[in-house]
Design a protein around this motif. Structure first.
Motif, mmCIF file in Angstrom:
data_model
loop_
_atom_site.group_PDB
_atom_site.id
_atom_site.type_symbol
_atom_site.label_atom_id
_atom_site.label_comp_id
_atom_site.label_asym_id
_atom_site.label_seq_id
_atom_site.Cartn_x
_atom_site.Cartn_y
_atom_site.Cartn_z
ATOM 1 N N LEU A 46 0.827 -1.211 0.000
ATOM 2 C CA LEU A 46 0.000 0.000 0.000
ATOM 3 C C LEU A 46 0.860 1.259 0.000
ATOM 4 O O LEU A 46 0.520 2.255 -0.637
ATOM 5 N N PHE A 47 1.994 1.210 0.717
ATOM 6 C CA PHE A 47 2.920 2.341 0.713
ATOM 7 C C PHE A 47 3.436 2.619 -0.697
ATOM 8 O O PHE A 47 3.544 3.770 -1.116
ATOM 9 N N ALA A 48 3.760 1.566 -1.433
ATOM 10 C CA ALA A 48 4.297 1.732 -2.790
ATOM 11 C C ALA A 48 3.258 2.271 -3.753
ATOM 12 O O ALA A 48 3.592 3.003 -4.695
ATOM 13 N N VAL A 49 2.008 1.935 -3.535
ATOM 14 C CA VAL A 49 0.949 2.366 -4.453
ATOM 15 C C VAL A 49 0.679 3.868 -4.325
ATOM 16 O O VAL A 49 0.342 4.528 -5.317
ATOM 17 N N CYS A 50 0.826 4.414 -3.138
ATOM 18 C CA CYS A 50 0.534 5.841 -2.926
ATOM 19 C C CYS A 50 1.389 6.756 -3.804
ATOM 20 O O CYS A 50 0.847 7.608 -4.525
#
Length: 72
Positions: A47-51
């Motif tokens: 989820l961190f990478a998607v932001c």
């Protein structure tokens, strides 16, 4: 009066676009940090990478819009 107010929210130059993209990036990383804290492990990091990826896509669209506005 309303027309003057709406002119404040129009991105006219590349510099303004980069400022908006920078602010979006800061917010995305902050949100990603909260995801990592809330969801430990691979899920939180995913989820961190998607932001920031979403910010890159939005930034490309913003810069493209500024360039198209100049050519007209």
């Amino acid at each position: 009066m309303l027309k003057k107010l709406t002119k404040l929210f129009v991105i006219k130059t590349k510099f303004e676009a980069f400022l908006v993209i920078y602010a979006l990036g800061l917010g995305a990383v902050e949100r990603g940090v909260h995801y990592v804290e809330q969801y430990p492990g691979y899920g939180g990091w995913l989820l961190f990478a998607v932001c920031p990826i979403a910010v890159v896509m939005a930034g490309a669209r913003i810069l493209d819009s500024v360039e198209r506005g100049r050519s007209d």
